[in-house]
Write a protein that holds these residues in place. Sequence first.
Motif, PDB file in Angstrom:
ATOM      1  N   ALA A   8       3.950   1.515  -0.980  1.00  0.00           N
ATOM      2  CA  ALA A   8       4.755   1.585  -2.198  1.00  0.00           C
ATOM      3  C   ALA A   8       3.918   1.970  -3.418  1.00  0.00           C
ATOM      4  O   ALA A   8       4.476   2.327  -4.461  1.00  0.00           O
ATOM      5  CB  ALA A   8       5.438   0.240  -2.452  1.00  0.00           C
ATOM      6  N   SER A   9       2.591   1.921  -3.287  1.00  0.00           N
ATOM      7  CA  SER A   9       1.725   2.241  -4.422  1.00  0.00           C
ATOM      8  C   SER A   9       1.741   3.744  -4.693  1.00  0.00           C
ATOM      9  O   SER A   9       2.199   4.535  -3.870  1.00  0.00           O
ATOM     10  CB  SER A   9       0.292   1.772  -4.146  1.00  0.00           C
ATOM     11  OG  SER A   9      -0.316   2.601  -3.187  1.00  0.00           O
ATOM     12  N   ASP A  10       1.193   4.127  -5.847  1.00  0.00           N
ATOM     13  CA  ASP A  10       1.152   5.546  -6.203  1.00  0.00           C
ATOM     14  C   ASP A  10      -0.215   6.175  -5.912  1.00  0.00           C
ATOM     15  O   ASP A  10      -0.532   7.230  -6.418  1.00  0.00           O
ATOM     16  CB  ASP A  10       1.536   5.731  -7.668  1.00  0.00           C
ATOM     17  CG  ASP A  10       0.589   5.010  -8.608  1.00  0.00           C
ATOM     18  OD1 ASP A  10      -0.262   4.219  -8.140  1.00  0.00           O
ATOM     19  OD2 ASP A  10       0.698   5.213  -9.834  1.00  0.00           O
ATOM     20  N   ARG A  11      -1.002   5.530  -5.071  1.00  0.00           N
ATOM     21  CA  ARG A  11      -2.333   6.049  -4.758  1.00  0.00           C
ATOM     22  C   ARG A  11      -2.230   7.306  -3.891  1.00  0.00           C
ATOM     23  O   ARG A  11      -1.443   7.370  -2.961  1.00  0.00           O
ATOM     24  CB  ARG A  11      -3.147   4.976  -4.048  1.00  0.00           C
ATOM     25  CG  ARG A  11      -3.515   3.832  -4.982  1.00  0.00           C
ATOM     26  CD  ARG A  11      -4.131   2.684  -4.207  1.00  0.00           C
ATOM     27  NE  ARG A  11      -4.636   1.645  -5.065  1.00  0.00           N
ATOM     28  CZ  ARG A  11      -3.883   0.695  -5.617  1.00  0.00           C
ATOM     29  NH1 ARG A  11      -2.586   0.687  -5.413  1.00  0.00           N
ATOM     30  NH2 ARG A  11      -4.413  -0.221  -6.383  1.00  0.00           N
ATOM     31  N   LYS A  12      -3.059   8.295  -4.203  1.00  0.00           N
ATOM     32  CA  LYS A  12      -3.030   9.564  -3.466  1.00  0.00           C
ATOM     33  C   LYS A  12      -3.486   9.397  -2.024  1.00  0.00           C
ATOM     34  O   LYS A  12      -3.031  10.115  -1.139  1.00  0.00           O
ATOM     35  CB  LYS A  12      -3.932  10.596  -4.150  1.00  0.00           C
ATOM     36  CG  LYS A  12      -3.360  11.157  -5.418  1.00  0.00           C
ATOM     37  CD  LYS A  12      -4.271  12.229  -5.969  1.00  0.00           C
ATOM     38  CE  LYS A  12      -3.700  12.818  -7.237  1.00  0.00           C
ATOM     39  NZ  LYS A  12      -4.538  13.879  -7.777  1.00  0.00           N
ATOM     40  N   ARG A  19      -2.930   7.105   0.118  1.00  0.00           N
ATOM     41  CA  ARG A  19      -2.108   6.278   1.006  1.00  0.00           C
ATOM     42  C   ARG A  19      -1.533   7.117   2.145  1.00  0.00           C
ATOM     43  O   ARG A  19      -1.213   8.287   1.976  1.00  0.00           O
ATOM     44  CB  ARG A  19      -1.000   5.590   0.233  1.00  0.00           C
ATOM     45  CG  ARG A  19       0.152   6.488  -0.129  1.00  0.00           C
ATOM     46  CD  ARG A  19       1.283   5.722  -0.799  1.00  0.00           C
ATOM     47  NE  ARG A  19       2.424   6.581  -0.970  1.00  0.00           N
ATOM     48  CZ  ARG A  19       2.686   7.290  -2.055  1.00  0.00           C
ATOM     49  NH1 ARG A  19       1.868   7.207  -3.085  1.00  0.00           N
ATOM     50  NH2 ARG A  19       3.739   8.051  -2.125  1.00  0.00           N
ATOM     51  N   CYS A  76      -2.745   2.624   5.534  1.00  0.00           N
ATOM     52  CA  CYS A  76      -2.162   1.351   5.095  1.00  0.00           C
ATOM     53  C   CYS A  76      -2.005   0.392   6.275  1.00  0.00           C
ATOM     54  O   CYS A  76      -2.231  -0.809   6.139  1.00  0.00           O
ATOM     55  CB  CYS A  76      -0.825   1.592   4.407  1.00  0.00           C
ATOM     56  SG  CYS A  76      -0.984   2.453   2.815  1.00  0.00           S
ATOM     57  N   CYS A 119       0.834  -1.204   0.000  1.00  0.00           N
ATOM     58  CA  CYS A 119       0.000   0.000   0.000  1.00  0.00           C
ATOM     59  C   CYS A 119       0.871   1.257   0.000  1.00  0.00           C
ATOM     60  O   CYS A 119       0.651   2.187  -0.770  1.00  0.00           O
ATOM     61  CB  CYS A 119      -0.920  -0.038   1.216  1.00  0.00           C
ATOM     62  SG  CYS A 119      -1.934   1.428   1.462  1.00  0.00           S
ATOM     63  N   TYR A 178      -1.695  -5.146  -6.239  1.00  0.00           N
ATOM     64  CA  TYR A 178      -1.151  -3.786  -6.294  1.00  0.00           C
ATOM     65  C   TYR A 178      -0.293  -3.601  -7.547  1.00  0.00           C
ATOM     66  O   TYR A 178      -0.306  -2.540  -8.164  1.00  0.00           O
ATOM     67  CB  TYR A 178      -0.317  -3.472  -5.045  1.00  0.00           C
ATOM     68  CG  TYR A 178      -1.156  -3.147  -3.835  1.00  0.00           C
ATOM     69  CD1 TYR A 178      -1.507  -1.832  -3.545  1.00  0.00           C
ATOM     70  CD2 TYR A 178      -1.604  -4.143  -2.984  1.00  0.00           C
ATOM     71  CE1 TYR A 178      -2.273  -1.527  -2.442  1.00  0.00           C
ATOM     72  CE2 TYR A 178      -2.372  -3.848  -1.871  1.00  0.00           C
ATOM     73  CZ  TYR A 178      -2.713  -2.534  -1.605  1.00  0.00           C
ATOM     74  OH  TYR A 178      -3.481  -2.238  -0.511  1.00  0.00           O
ATOM     75  N   ASP A 179       0.472  -4.630  -7.921  1.00  0.00           N
ATOM     76  CA  ASP A 179       1.318  -4.542  -9.111  1.00  0.00           C
ATOM     77  C   ASP A 179       0.555  -4.856 -10.395  1.00  0.00           C
ATOM     78  O   ASP A 179       0.894  -4.354 -11.464  1.00  0.00           O
ATOM     79  CB  ASP A 179       2.504  -5.505  -8.996  1.00  0.00           C
ATOM     80  CG  ASP A 179       3.471  -5.098  -7.910  1.00  0.00           C
ATOM     81  OD1 ASP A 179       3.572  -3.877  -7.634  1.00  0.00           O
ATOM     82  OD2 ASP A 179       4.118  -5.988  -7.335  1.00  0.00           O
TER      83      ASP A 179
END
Length: 138
Positions: free
Chosen positions: A66-70, A72, A77, A64, A100-101
């Motif tokens: 490491a994701s690019d979601r705003k 987060r 997470c 979570c 996620y990937d």
Amino acid sequence: MRNFILLAAILSLAACGGYRKAARDVGPDRTTVIRVKPQPSAPGTTTAAIVPIRTASGPISRACMASDRKARSTTRCGCIQAVANDMLSSSDQRLAVSFYDDPHKAQVIRQSDNPRHETFWKAYSSYAEAAATACSGA
């Protein structure tokens, strides 16, 4: 009254060094962060309740972050991971991390006729609903 409760919660967090210090004092797997959530009491009025947010560290929390979601954050997470610890096995968590990937993989698993995938998807759907409810304000 609501402002007083909010001020008291902020001052108590400031006195202990904030939620990050409190999280270190409690432990890495299950911490408690406090948020103030409005509660309806009577028409036209609201009262505030202090609601604990559990957080944890683990594979879903790391994916979570490491994701690019705003949306987060370490709190959100960590909350999602705490719910996963309660509802998903470690192998189910590893499979969920792969979404996620590769978000398309979730669709493939959902539509699969494999009995293991069907069992996983039922558990994952319940987990997703619980995480959305528990972590919405995190």
